[in-house]
Scaffold this active site. Structure first.
Site, PDB file in Angstrom:
ATOM      1  N   GLU A  98       1.100  81.741 -34.190  1.00  0.00           N
ATOM      2  CA  GLU A  98       1.355  80.757 -35.241  1.00  0.00           C
ATOM      3  C   GLU A  98       2.784  80.233 -35.140  1.00  0.00           C
ATOM      4  OE1 GLU A  98       1.128  80.582 -40.163  1.00  0.00           O
ATOM      5  OE2 GLU A  98       0.158  82.208 -39.060  1.00  0.00           O
ATOM      6  N   ASP A 100       5.286  77.857 -37.663  1.00  0.00           N
ATOM      7  CA  ASP A 100       5.256  77.399 -39.049  1.00  0.00           C
ATOM      8  C   ASP A 100       6.376  76.458 -39.447  1.00  0.00           C
ATOM      9  OD1 ASP A 100       3.073  78.928 -39.761  1.00  0.00           O
ATOM     10  OD2 ASP A 100       4.246  80.602 -40.512  1.00  0.00           O
ATOM     11  N   GLU A 102       7.002  75.540 -43.411  1.00  0.00           N
ATOM     12  CA  GLU A 102       6.557  75.695 -44.792  1.00  0.00           C
ATOM     13  C   GLU A 102       7.675  75.205 -45.718  1.00  0.00           C
ATOM     14  OE1 GLU A 102       3.440  79.388 -44.814  1.00  0.00           O
ATOM     15  OE2 GLU A 102       5.549  79.890 -45.079  1.00  0.00           O
ATOM     16  N   THR A 116      10.662  78.612 -41.697  1.00  0.00           N
ATOM     17  CA  THR A 116      10.040  78.582 -40.372  1.00  0.00           C
ATOM     18  C   THR A 116       9.785  80.001 -39.893  1.00  0.00           C
ATOM     19  OG1 THR A 116      12.095  78.639 -39.060  1.00  0.00           O
ATOM     20  CG2 THR A 116      11.363  76.485 -39.865  1.00  0.00           C
ATOM     21  N   ASN A 117       8.752  80.148 -39.069  1.00  0.00           N
ATOM     22  CA  ASN A 117       8.432  81.456 -38.510  1.00  0.00           C
ATOM     23  C   ASN A 117       7.617  81.256 -37.237  1.00  0.00           C
ATOM     24  OD1 ASN A 117       8.318  84.233 -38.294  1.00  0.00           O
ATOM     25  ND2 ASN A 117       7.302  84.577 -40.265  1.00  0.00           N
ATOM     26  N   LYS A 126      10.072  86.646 -37.880  1.00  0.00           N
ATOM     27  CA  LYS A 126      11.101  85.859 -37.180  1.00  0.00           C
ATOM     28  C   LYS A 126      11.479  84.646 -38.026  1.00  0.00           C
ATOM     29  CE  LYS A 126       9.356  87.446 -32.717  1.00  0.00           C
ATOM     30  NZ  LYS A 126      10.320  88.541 -32.634  1.00  0.00           N
ATOM     31  N   ASP A 191       3.777  83.312 -56.870  1.00  0.00           N
ATOM     32  CA  ASP A 191       4.106  84.734 -56.879  1.00  0.00           C
ATOM     33  C   ASP A 191       5.258  85.065 -55.933  1.00  0.00           C
ATOM     34  OD1 ASP A 191       2.428  84.029 -54.763  1.00  0.00           O
ATOM     35  OD2 ASP A 191       1.631  86.063 -54.557  1.00  0.00           O
ATOM     36  N   TRP A 192       5.657  84.084 -55.074  1.00  0.00           N
ATOM     37  CA  TRP A 192       6.761  84.363 -54.141  1.00  0.00           C
ATOM     38  C   TRP A 192       7.584  83.143 -53.737  1.00  0.00           C
ATOM     39  CZ3 TRP A 192       6.940  81.936 -49.381  1.00  0.00           C
ATOM     40  CH2 TRP A 192       5.760  81.341 -48.933  1.00  0.00           C
TER      41      TRP A 192
END
Length: 269
Positions: A98, A100, A102, A116-117, A126, A191-192
């Site tokens: 993946e 990312d 986000e 980002t990851n 990461k 929730d996060w």
């Protein structure tokens, strides 16, 4: 007609064709949301909406093993706390790969966090996070994923914000064997997402809406992106972004990695 006019007219035709080729009807399916994702303007615009019942999302019709994907996005305006707008690549299965983008919403007046990851074989950790140097809700901006066998480069309006190189020689996992599909979504993660979940989604502001346009997907290995590297100008721009706008870097999180930074963080090549 003069040679210049012929050239100018031809250039206009090429530009028009390039624009029309960015067609959501051709490239993607609205995958979920029960009508909250809409393709408009003859395939040139796609909107995603979120209310208390559901968010929405779309995905590419095709999987790609390497490629360069550009997407113009205008994020949820106003109080977007609790919402997450995404644009990412992901493979199938329990040991997925993946890449990312986000966008974590925030209260009115506070900046978005760009998260980002990179995952390989189901393993991420990461994360790098950034503020943006503009208001991403006022206009469309171009977010790009370049993924070739040697590196992943994430860019915002052609400015690189992150490079993740292939360091398999050091024992670092790199996504290179599994084709990935492009996904995008707008969903509730209060929730996060905002201040670790302390700020909740204000549903009185719903429906929330994010807009996507000018999708461009190049998966032809004979294109420039397949061997693209960062030149000195791009490296300087990357350093500028990371110096001024990076707010989290897993490489420098000593609490998470008390034994020292991961291997890919300690090499300059």
């Amino acid at each position: 007609m003069s040679p210049f006019k012929i050239f100018f007219f031809t250039a206009l035709l090429v530009a028009a064709f390039s624009f029309s080729a960015a067609d959501f009807n051709t490239d993607v399916n609205v995958a979920w949301g029960n009508g909250r994702g809409k393709i408009l303007n003859n395939g040139q615009l796609l909107t995603l909406s979120l209310d208390k019942s559901s968010g929405s999302g779309f995905q590419s019709k095709t999987e790609y093993l390497f490629g360069k994907i550009d997407m113009q996005i205008k994020l949820v305006p106003g109080n977007s706390a609790g919402t997450v707008t995404t644009f990412y690549l992901k493979s199938e299965g329990s040991t997925w790969d993946e890449i990312d983008f986000e966008f974590l919403g925030n209260m009115s007046g506070d900046p978005y966090t760009l998260h980002t990851n990179v995952y390989t074989q189901g393993k991420g950790d990461k994360e790098q996070q950034f503020y943006l140097w503009f208001d991403p809700t006022a206009n469309f901006h171009t977010y790009s994923i370049l993924w070739n066998p040697q590196r992943i480069i994430l860019t915002v309006d052609d400015t690189p914000i992150r490079e993740f190189k292939n360091h398999e020689s050091l024992g670092v996992l790199f996504p290179k064997n599994k084709p990935m599909r492009m996904y995008a979504s707008l969903w509730n993660a209060d929730d996060w997402a905002t201040r670790g979940g302390l700020v909740k989604t204000d549903w009185s502001k719903a429906p929330f809406m994010a807009s996507y346009r000018n999708i461009k997907i190049d998966s032809k290995p004979n294109s420039n992106w397949y061997t693209q590297e960062m030149d000195s100008t791009s490296q300087a721009r990357l350093r500028w972004v990371q110096k001024n706008y990076m707010i989290y870097n897993y490489c420098t999180d000593h609490k998470r990695f008390p034994q020292g930074a991961p291997k890919e963080c300690t090499t300059s090549s």
